[in-house]
Design an enzyme around this catalytic site. Sequence first.
Site, PDB file in Angstrom:
ATOM      1  N   ASP A  63     -29.765  -5.918  12.125  1.00 51.25           N
ATOM      2  CA  ASP A  63     -31.168  -6.724  11.682  1.00 51.25           C
ATOM      3  C   ASP A  63     -31.307  -7.873  12.769  1.00 51.25           C
ATOM      4  O   ASP A  63     -31.351  -8.992  12.484  1.00 51.25           O
ATOM      5  CB  ASP A  63     -30.392  -7.612  10.362  1.00 51.25           C
ATOM      6  N   SER A  66     -27.774  -9.907  14.277  1.00 46.21           N
ATOM      7  CA  SER A  66     -28.663 -10.824  14.356  1.00 46.21           C
ATOM      8  C   SER A  66     -29.060 -11.356  15.770  1.00 46.21           C
ATOM      9  O   SER A  66     -29.286 -10.416  16.483  1.00 46.21           O
ATOM     10  CB  SER A  66     -28.295 -12.269  13.432  1.00 46.21           C
ATOM     11  N   ALA A  67     -28.741 -12.717  16.107  1.00 45.92           N
ATOM     12  CA  ALA A  67     -29.086 -12.884  17.672  1.00 45.92           C
ATOM     13  C   ALA A  67     -28.009 -12.312  18.566  1.00 45.92           C
ATOM     14  O   ALA A  67     -28.220 -12.070  19.667  1.00 45.92           O
ATOM     15  CB  ALA A  67     -29.062 -14.392  17.947  1.00 45.92           C
ATOM     16  N   HIS A  93     -30.318 -10.539   4.997  1.00 51.72           N
ATOM     17  CA  HIS A  93     -29.848 -11.059   6.463  1.00 51.72           C
ATOM     18  C   HIS A  93     -28.594 -11.206   6.410  1.00 51.72           C
ATOM     19  O   HIS A  93     -27.795 -11.222   7.562  1.00 51.72           O
ATOM     20  CB  HIS A  93     -30.877 -11.747   6.974  1.00 51.72           C
TER      21      HIS A  93
END
Length: 455
Positions: A340, A313-314, A431
């Site tokens: 992702d 993610s981030a 996610h």
Amino acid sequence: MADAVGRGEAFVAVADVDWERFVTGFASARPRPLISDLPEVRTALRNQEQEQLHAPVPEDRSAQLLRRLSLLSPAGREAELVKLVRTEAAAVLGHGSAQDVPAERAFKELGFDSLTAVQLRNRLAAATGTRLPASAVFDHPHAAALARWLLAGMRHADGGHGGGHAGGPGPDADDGRSAGAGHSGMLADLYRRSAELGRSREFIGLLADTAAFRPVFHGPADLDAPLEAVPLADGVRKPQLICCSGTAPVGGPHEFARLASFFRGTRAVSALPLPGYLPGEQLPADLDAVLAAQAEAVEKQTGGAPFVLVGYSAGGLMAHALACHLAGRGTPPSGEVLVDVYPPGRQEPVFGWQKELTEGMFAQDFVPMDDTRLTALGTYDRLMGEWRPAPSGLPTLLIRATEPMAEWTGAIDWRASWEYDHTAVDMPGNHFTIMREHAEDAARHIDVWLKGLTP
């Protein structure tokens, strides 16, 4: 059994469960509706409540500890807390002596899991008379690091004198009984409300403004303690994996525990925390400050051996930024794995699913979404909002979830993407589940890709 088989469901599991032991770990962070109606579970919970009601009051023990610490030098206080952590860890693991728990041996390598981590947290909370987050053992790699954090929290609570109540490490910490792993307080309530109103981006900006009043560091030398990678798995196969924590308020090294379990015994895996998510920690003044601190931690962890950065993610964006920073220092990774990720300019799905993403974070266990973590989110969101990825020139694996978080009617493809050269792999999950229920699948894809790399 007959009823289960007759339902024609795809999969039925029958298990003999030790409910007294299972409930301790599984229901330690928040209530569990899935099992709460089972008679055995209700009995186990009642037994635990009775134990808590009749347990010795911890204030006497914590008061004795504080008196001892008040008579010691700073170095003596740290040594006393290291001894405490080692002693309690030995008791949890069934060892006869604290000597069986080396001060700088990783908790993961000693055999700690989610259950024993909670047990150690509870014992330390009783010994110090404070509330500690359930993630304390995973946020600090070994007894020495955990003791230093406890000591820093005590100094923070007492205005820097080190003689105050031991509650400093976790004024907002989870007590193990509140729903949603301690997600409480005004900021947490407002964050959730902002997502319901579709105004979470606006509120995160307010969090960044609030975080401006927290102490900052401008480089590694400004940190109260050097940043350290948290070991998650051991092995000799090269390259090793260095995982980069994400910026979400529930993020941290624990995000990669399931992924790391696949590599245990074959490939070393460690995780880099982001400074500022634990009480008493400083936030970075700018992106270069945190990247420099992480780069030093990576170089110490790898000692010149080949490694690959992993980010989810981030955290994938942080991993790429760190890869470019390390390349500029002359110590580049052998590659990068982005799980992702939604880079700047391709974040419409993330913004569109703010309500679902926020609710998913509140549903997570183990980490309290407290004021410290929320203001850290604001800081890193602002720092990363000003950042744009540049090509690293490194081999890159992009792992994408194939299930959306919610219905998507936007004009662009909702799936994760990356604009520079990469190898893409699609796998089941959304996610959130891609690094939980499907973490082993992700690890298998990474393992196959790594075998094709030339360090």
